[in-house]
Design an enzyme around this catalytic site. Structure first.
Site, PDB file in Angstrom:
ATOM      1  N   VAL A  94       0.809  -1.216   0.000  1.00 36.93           N
ATOM      2  CA  VAL A  94       0.000   0.000   0.000  1.00 36.93           C
ATOM      3  C   VAL A  94       0.843   1.268   0.000  1.00 36.93           C
ATOM      4  O   VAL A  94       0.335   2.357  -0.306  1.00 36.93           O
ATOM      5  CB  VAL A  94      -0.985   0.032   1.193  1.00 36.93           C
ATOM      6  CG1 VAL A  94      -1.951  -1.134   1.122  1.00 36.93           C
ATOM      7  CG2 VAL A  94      -0.247   0.061   2.530  1.00 36.93           C
ATOM      8  N   TYR A 122       2.871   6.730  15.370  1.00 44.14           N
ATOM      9  CA  TYR A 122       1.693   5.896  15.115  1.00 44.14           C
ATOM     10  C   TYR A 122       0.416   6.699  15.322  1.00 44.14           C
ATOM     11  O   TYR A 122      -0.496   6.673  14.497  1.00 44.14           O
ATOM     12  CB  TYR A 122       1.734   4.690  16.044  1.00 44.14           C
ATOM     13  CG  TYR A 122       0.579   3.736  15.875  1.00 44.14           C
ATOM     14  CD1 TYR A 122       0.526   2.879  14.783  1.00 44.14           C
ATOM     15  CD2 TYR A 122      -0.444   3.671  16.825  1.00 44.14           C
ATOM     16  CE1 TYR A 122      -0.533   1.987  14.632  1.00 44.14           C
ATOM     17  CE2 TYR A 122      -1.493   2.779  16.681  1.00 44.14           C
ATOM     18  CZ  TYR A 122      -1.532   1.941  15.580  1.00 44.14           C
ATOM     19  OH  TYR A 122      -2.576   1.062  15.430  1.00 44.14           O
TER      20      TYR A 122
END
Length: 261
Positions: A61, A152
């Site tokens: 991706v 994150y």
């Protein structure tokens, strides 16, 4: 309802695999996309024979050209996509002052930009057919300031904002875009990474006092994909987190003392 065909990135393991299994249980067709060829092979073995209901697609991706080619191949060889679940992602627990730019960029490339490129490419094709559903998998770390999640959390917070913007822009062409924000979930990666100390910390902040299961995320994903159940829901963040995101003070001793015997 017309046949549903859903692309699931990161679909060969963890939450993605649970979503794939839930989609098949609905009688829908699914494209299992994953970067790891070995994981795809294990996924084939675990799912068993499914006739023409499953397609396996190697996909990175973070590689825009690869995503464009893969989506085009899926549509040409497997038929129109009616839904997508962006579950592919990476995570690291690193304090902000120890986080280097390379890690930060990599987190954004996979978690945020990867989700965007897949969503964009599928949405272009959905537009021609009058609609569809996109479900992005973020995290409660994209909502709360969890320690060690500077890169994150930023990537997942970006996924949440991206979802809202795309939901607004695509609403008039029949495309719904929503996001699931899981709390602590018992995936193989979590079982490997979460030490007893980390688990104890989560248990002090999750009102249900347990980790969730991948199946519980999958159930939310199928609900958001299904136009019979969620046709008027778009741009929403569904926290599947045992109450973590809405918890205030959690004092078990005080609560227990106040409860009647």
């Amino acid at each position: 309802m017309a046949q549903q065909t859903v692309l699931v990135t990161g679909g060969a393991s963890g939450i993605g695999l649970a979503v794939v299994q839930a989609i098949l249980a609905e009688g829908w067709r699914v494209v299992v996309a994953d970067l790891n060829a070995e994981s795809l092979e294990r996924c084939k073995d675990s799912l068993g024979p499914n006739g023409d209901s499953v397609r396996y697609e190697p996909m990175n991706v973070a590689d825009e050209d690869a995503v464009i080619r893969a989506v085009a191949a899926c549509e040409a060889e497997f038929g129109p996509l009616t839904g997508v679940v962006n579950s592919a992602g990476i995570g690291r627990d690193v304090p902000a002052l120890d986080t280097d730019v390379e890690l930060f960029r990599r987190m954004l490339e996979v978690n945020l930009i990867g989700s965007f490129v897949v969503s964009r490419e599928v949405a272009k094709r959905m537009r021609e057919r009058g609609g569809g559903a996109i479900v992005n998998v973020a995290s409660v770390s994209g909502i709360a300031g969890n320690r060690g999640r500077v890169a994150y959390g930023a990537s997942k917070g970006g996924v949440i904002t991206m979802t809202r913007v795309m939901a607004v822009e695509l609403a008039t062409i029949g495309i719904r875009v929503n996001v699931i924000a899981p709390g602590p979930i018992e995936t193989p990666l979590v079982q490997e990474m979460h030490t007893p100390e980390v688990r104890a910390a989560w248990m002090t902040t999750v009102p249900q006092r347990r980790y969730g299961s991948p199946d519980e995320i999958a159930g939310a994903a199928v609900f958001l994909l299904d136009p019979r159940k969620s046709s008027y829901i778009t741009g929403q963040t569904i926290c599947v987190d045992g109450g973590f995101s809405i918890a205030g003070l959690l004092d078990d001793v005080g609560v227990a003392a106040a409860m009647p015997a």
